[in-house]
Design an enzyme around this catalytic site. Structure first.
Site: not given
Ligand code: F6R
Length: 609
Positions: A2, A74, A99-100, A482, A489, A505
């Site tokens: 949010c 969100w 937000n929260g 990664e 995503e 495996h």
């Molecule tokens: C993926 C991505 C997320 C963030 C994760 C942590 O592309 O961006 O997986 O890496 O939500 O976010 P931060 O780095 O802001 O703590």
């Protein structure tokens, strides 16, 4: 997650609120809304599901007012729907954005229903607005009402509250979710982050945990958790309003991929000398602390966690320190046994990830004295809660899929390796070599960015596939993770990463011509082993897509596509090869027409658990 924007001004604040919401879009959301106190001293509100531009299209032409709040939601409690969108209003008198997460919302809801409050949403937020209304009816003062209401909430919040009974007042509060106050001339603002307010101000106050702010056009008065009036310093932001513009690029993600040479150069600036890394870059007490460190525990989420996994190879292999890496949401609920001289390192782009923040607090509770945050957001909660800090200078990252934040985190980890290794025998020659390599990195990244067209040519092999496998060994295993995360995503193709040696495996059973297998193959001591693993894929009819160092002998054939990557040192290879995987994910997602910068269901800053 949010996003909140709010304003008290002489002028009509609706355009400021809408622009602010657009600038918070990157955080991820599914609905949006705005409320102002209009000329007739009534609360006027518009909400809609979908993008801010849809909200904008629904705004009444006459919607105007000098005091207002706005929100991007969100969904957590309650589905994405107009009635669940914020602002929430109680009895036409109090409007609120939040937000929260309020943990005791069910008990409050039951109690309020018995008192005759009508609920119009499924959210946890609505109990807050009723609670404030109830207290306002008792006290006639919005600030007192908010403070009293906060006493009955359990959970995390950043709030903006207005009432038509006091039309020139905005009350804000923060506990567990970020909130900044923007200082204008004869006008004030609130927002979830600085970026939202850059068109109207560059001067900010950062609320601390438990703070409540009473905001009018003329003044900002802040009270801490104990109710005492406190001063919070005003800081000048160095970000410019157009720092977050997309420029010539079609998407923020592409822009941010191409910004990596600059972001890395900026991260190195003032941190390295001719042959060494400046320890003070981590904080003035760093030298004393680093000399005592005997182990490292890294905690992070998502992409930042992957950076930590690469860091472990380096910290153990080069700095000679035991190192553990864990996702924050697991660490915070475990009972880890940590040696007293462990350096607790958090990695985060946003510095507001709720699980990472909670893990840091937990580490403190467990008695760990020394904490370091590697973070991209100055003034974030994580930075403020850490003893030592090294800022990655990636600049604002808007695309939800993290790119430049990841590669600058890797650079920051190499700086850490240099300073910790120094106390454990890395030696001046080793440090000088590392510094030299780092200095060459921006140019090396420019060279791999030039392979963009070759990467694009692979898109047709992926666009219609449902699944993909990513393989790597050693430091390239987290790089493969990664790459798989990036692809899944933004393109919604299911992608898994495996250490290449694990194929036999289990995952080998999945390999056929419908499962593209991506391998990252720099020229290192694991190459021979990787060769055999790739052979295992070929033998099962799998189609290979290999990013390979030209010298490593992997040749194109009917089943093997190769992009030859300029030779690089093994130490830099994770950074170099990641850039290619970012480009692959980006182009595949573009070909599928996906929403690149705001993928479905995801948020940039994950400020709730
Ligand atoms: C993926 C991505 C997320 C963030 C994760 C942590 O592309 O961006 O997986 O890496 O939500 O976010 P931060 O780095 O802001 O703590």
């Amino acid at each position: 997650m949010c996003g909140i924007v709010g304003a008290v001004a002489q002028r009509n604040v609706v355009p400021i609120l809408i622009e602010g919401l657009k600038r918070l879009e990157y955080r991820g959301y599914d609905s949006a809304g705005v409320a102002v106190i209009d000329k007739g001293r009534c609360i006027a509100r518009t909400r809609s599901v979908g993008k801010v531009r849809e909200l904008e299209a629904r705004l009444d032409v006459g919607l105007a007012g000098g005091t207002g709040i706005a929100h991007t939601r969100w969904a957590t409690h309650g589905r994405p729907a107009t009635e669940n969108a914020h602002p929430h209003i109680c009895r036409k008198t109090v409007a609120l954005v939040h937000n929260g997460i309020i943990e005791n919302h069910e008990a409050l809801r039951r109690a309020q229903m018995q008192l005759g409050y009508e609920f119009t949403s499924e959210t946890d937020t609505e109990v807050i607005v009723h609670e404030i209304y109830r207290r306002l009816a008792e006290t006639g003062d919005l600030l007192q009402a908010v403070r009293a209401a906060l006493g009955s909430l359990r959970g995390a919040y950043a709030l903006g509250v207005i009432t038509n009974q006091e039309p020139d007042r905005l009350v804000a509060a923060r506990r567990g979710s970020p909130l900044v106050i923007g200082i204008g001339i004869g006008e004030h603002f609130i927002a979830s982050d600085v970026a939202a307010l850059l068109p109207v101000t560059q001067r900010f106050m950062f609320l601390e945990e438990g703070d409540v702010a009473d905001i009018t056009r003329e003044a900002v008065t802040i009270y801490n958790a104990e109710g005492e009036q406190v001063e919070r310093p005003i800081k000048q932001s160095e970000m410019s309003a157009d720092a977050v513009a997309r420029g010539e690029y079609r998407h923020y993600m592409l822009k941010e991929i191409h910004e990596q040479p600059r972001a890395i150069a900026d991260t190195l600036e003032n941190r390295i000398g001719l042959h060494n890394v400046y320890e003070e870059a981590f904080g003035h007490t760093a030298a004393v602390i680093f000399a005592q460190i005997e182990a490292v525990q890294i905690v992070a989420c998502g992409t930042s966690y992957h950076a930590g996994l690469v860091g472990r190879y380096w910290l153990e292999g080069l700095a000679g320190l035991p190192c553990a890496v864990e996702v924050a949401s697991e660490f915070r609920y475990r009972k880890p046994r940590l040696a007293p001289n462990t350096l607790f390192v958090t990695l985060s782009q946003s510095g507001e990830t709720a699980d990472t923040l909670a893990a840091l607090a937990y580490a403190r509770q467990l008695g760990l004295a020394h904490t370091l945050s590697i973070c991209n957001a100055p003034e974030s909660s994580l930075v403020r809660a850490s003893e030592l800090v090294l800022m990655t200078q990636a600049g604002p990252e808007i695309g939800v899929a993290s790119t430049k934040a990841f590669t600058t985190q890797l650079v920051a980890l190499l700086l850490l390796v240099a300073v910790l290794g120094r106390h454990r025998g890395l030696g001046p020659a080793g440090e000088a070599q590392l510094v030299n390599l780092l200095r060459s990195l921006p140019t090396q990244i420019e060279q791999v960015l030039a392979l963009d067209a070759a990467v694009q040519a692979w898109v047709p092999y992926f666009a219609n596939k449902q699944h993909a496998l990513f393989l790597g060994r050693g430091t390239q295993y987290p790089v493969a993770m990664e790459g798989a995360l990036k692809l899944k995503e933004i393109s919604y193709i299911h992608a898994e990463a495996y250490p290449a040696g694990e194929l036999k495996h289990g995952p080998l059973a999945l390999v056929d011509s419908d499962m593209p297998v991506v391998a990252v193959a720099p020229n290192n001591e694991l190459l021979e082993k990787l060769h055999s693993n790739l052979q295992e894929v070929r033998a099962r009819g799998g189609e290979l897509f290999v990013f390979a160092d030209g010298a490593n002998g992997i040749r194109e054939d009917a089943q093997t596509h190769v992009i030859t990557v300029p030779p690089t040192d093994d130490l830099l290879a994770p950074i170099i090869y990641t850039v290619l995987l970012q480009l692959l994910a980006y182009h595949v997602a573009v070909s599928k027409g996906a929403d690149i910068d705001q993928p479905r269901n995801l948020a940039k800053s994950v400020t709730v658990e």
